[in-house]
Structures are given as C-alpha cells and as structure tokens.
Design a protein around this motif. Structure first.
Motif, PDB file in Angstrom:
ATOM      1  N   ASP A  89       0.865  -1.174   0.000  1.00 27.06           N
ATOM      2  CA  ASP A  89       0.000   0.000   0.000  1.00 27.06           C
ATOM      3  C   ASP A  89       0.911   1.237   0.000  1.00 27.06           C
ATOM      4  O   ASP A  89       2.087   1.149   0.361  1.00 27.06           O
ATOM      5  N   ASP A 112      -0.392   5.089   0.770  1.00 27.13           N
ATOM      6  CA  ASP A 112      -0.767   6.062   1.812  1.00 27.13           C
ATOM      7  C   ASP A 112      -0.752   5.443   3.213  1.00 27.13           C
ATOM      8  O   ASP A 112      -1.491   4.496   3.483  1.00 27.13           O
ATOM      9  N   GLY A 113       0.061   6.006   4.082  1.00 35.70           N
ATOM     10  CA  GLY A 113       0.107   5.531   5.465  1.00 35.70           C
ATOM     11  C   GLY A 113       0.979   4.299   5.645  1.00 35.70           C
ATOM     12  O   GLY A 113       1.173   3.828   6.764  1.00 35.70           O
ATOM     13  N   THR A 114       1.496   3.759   4.538  1.00 35.32           N
ATOM     14  CA  THR A 114       2.306   2.536   4.619  1.00 35.32           C
ATOM     15  C   THR A 114       3.733   2.838   4.140  1.00 35.32           C
ATOM     16  O   THR A 114       4.601   3.120   4.957  1.00 35.32           O
ATOM     17  N   ASP A 163      -1.795  -0.694   5.948  1.00 41.37           N
ATOM     18  CA  ASP A 163      -2.063  -0.028   7.231  1.00 41.37           C
ATOM     19  C   ASP A 163      -3.540   0.033   7.601  1.00 41.37           C
ATOM     20  O   ASP A 163      -3.883   0.348   8.728  1.00 41.37           O
ATOM     21  N   SER A 164      -4.437  -0.246   6.629  1.00 38.06           N
ATOM     22  CA  SER A 164      -5.864   0.007   6.875  1.00 38.06           C
ATOM     23  C   SER A 164      -6.736  -1.164   6.441  1.00 38.06           C
ATOM     24  O   SER A 164      -6.271  -2.116   5.826  1.00 38.06           O
ATOM     25  N   ASP A 184      -6.688  -2.840   3.126  1.00 39.05           N
ATOM     26  CA  ASP A 184      -5.536  -3.703   2.825  1.00 39.05           C
ATOM     27  C   ASP A 184      -5.750  -5.151   3.253  1.00 39.05           C
ATOM     28  O   ASP A 184      -4.959  -6.024   2.891  1.00 39.05           O
TER      29      ASP A 184
END
Ligand SMILES: [Mg+2]
Length: 262
Positions: A10, A12-14, A213-214, A217
């Motif tokens: 991923d 974004d955020g990862t 992260d979410s 995923d």
C-alpha cells in the motif's frame, strides 16, 4: 536457489508517511530491493496518474494496482508471455477489474439525495489538497479517477444506512486511511492474486509479501504468504489479525522489508 520474493505494498500511510507522504524512512529498504531485483508492486487506492508520479520519484518500473484493485497495469515489455483478457492502455497492458467510474458517480448522486455525503466528484482539487494534506498538483492527479470514488460521510449517524444502501445495490465499499471508497466488485486481494499468478509463470515458485495499514488492505494481506500491518499515525494497528511491523508507516515498512529480504 532462494525462492523469488514479490512485495506488494500500500502507499498512503504505509510506504508513504501518514502525515506528510514522505518515504525517507524507507529508503534503505527501497535500495535493498533494487539491489536484489525484488519486484515491488504498488497496490493502493491512488489513481494511475498518482502512482505514475510516485513510480517515477521512487524509480519503480514494476507493474502496479490502482484504485483498490480496479486496474492492474503491466508495462508492455515486462512479461515475455502473452497475458489473457487485457486491453492496451498507453504503455501498459491493463487488466480491468473495476466498473466504469460513471456508474459510481451516478450512484453517489443518488445517495446524496438522501444522505449527507461529500465525494471526490464534487470536491475541487483545492478542497482535496487541503482535506488530504496534498500538494495541489497531487490533488489534481487524485481526481483523475477510473474505478473508485472516495467519499466522506458528513453525518456519522447515517453511516450504517449508507453502507447498507451500497450493499443493497450490488456495489461495494472499503475504508482507507482517510476516506470511504465506493467501488464495484474489485478489491486489492483479487488483483494481488491475478498478478501473483503472472509472477509464478515468470519465476516458478514465489514467496509473496504484502504490507498495509488500513482495512482496505486486509484482502491484500489475506492473499499473500506473509501479510504485515504498519502502525497508524496514532500508534494503533488496524487489526490484531495480522503480523505487526514495529513502526508508523515507512518506519515499520523499512524494518519489515529488510527483515524479509535480507
Ligand atoms: Mg493506506
């Protein structure tokens, strides 16, 4: 010989920091992957246009998966064999798993008659830039959507009814780090399975690894040999079901990748 490894990630955020989208803390691991010629597949909610920006910046030439599994883009010269059910799309072969974006817009407009929703289709690039802490040029790329429509539920009390309506009408949703996403029958997991099969044709036995992260995923993590979650900005994990990378976003990413490929 060691089994070929393939990494799905991923963004974004990862790989990209949940606050400022930096990947500085993952640089060592990124270099290691290049040195070892390990394919790194971006598998994200982001659009093709945004992914192309990050591929260029990071120096990635591998296939990628856009908009939560809506499209698999394979550079035309990447595999030596012929791929089934593809369209030609610029310099890529495209395996399209998502439905047409216009259908998603029609449905979100229908929902808006009853519910308090704001979606990328009615947010300007400027509004998206402020809302998602993106540069304006990035927000413009984020609006170039093909298979997935990000939206916000402005009245949290309506959440359950909205999600039920989506179900009832045969569409799907997933939840990313910042937005809900309206989509067709696609998800990251299906796309990862299809692309993994292509890599198996190329390399024989492979080991697949995924990092996210979410919630959007989870299906990707379920579709590989080893799935990891990095910490969210607030220090929590999206689930206890998966192996944990010790660190927020790119910091956790860096640790896991080095651990898995060294
Ligand atoms: Mg994410």
């Amino acid at each position: 010989m060691q089994m070929k490894k393939i990494i799905f990630t991923d963004l974004d955020g990862t790989l990209l920091d949940p606050g400022d989208y930096s990947y500085e803390k993952a640089k060592n691991a990124l270099e290691l992957l290049k040195k070892k010629e390990i394919p790194l597949i971006f598998c994200t909610s982001k659009t093709r246009a945004e992914i192309e920006f990050w591929r260029k910046k990071i120096g990635n030439n591998d296939p990628f998966i856009s908009e939560n599994g809506g499209g698999i883009f394979v550079p035309k010269d990447y595999f030596s064999f012929k791929i089934q059910s593809v369209k030609e799309y610029n310099n890529y072969f495209l395996i399209k798993l998502g439905i047409n974006y216009s259908q998603l817009i029609d449905f979100i407009n229908f929902l808006k008659e009853k519910y308090n929703i704001r979606s990328f289709s009615d947010m300007s690039s400027k509004e998206i830039a402020v809302d998602a802490n993106l540069e304006l040029t990035q927000a413009e790329l984020a609006k170039k959507r093909e298979f997935d429509l990000p939206f916000k539920i402005l009245n949290k009390k309506q959440e359950k009814n909205i999600l039920n309506e989506i179900d009832k009408h045969g569409l799907n949703y997933t939840i990313g780090g910042r937005y809900y996403h309206l989509l067709g029958d696609n998800n990251k997991g299906e796309a990862v399975k299809i692309l993994s099969d292509l890599f198996r044709r190329k390399y024989g036995d492979i080991k697949t690894i995924a990092i996210g992260d979410s919630e959007n995923d989870f299906q990707m993590l379920d579709s590989v040999n080893e799935g990891f979650l990095v910490k969210k900005k607030n220090g929590s994990y999206a689930s206890n079901k998966y192996k944990k990378a010790k660190g927020v976003g790119p910091e956790g990413w860096n640790k896991i990748v080095q651990q898995e490929v060294l």
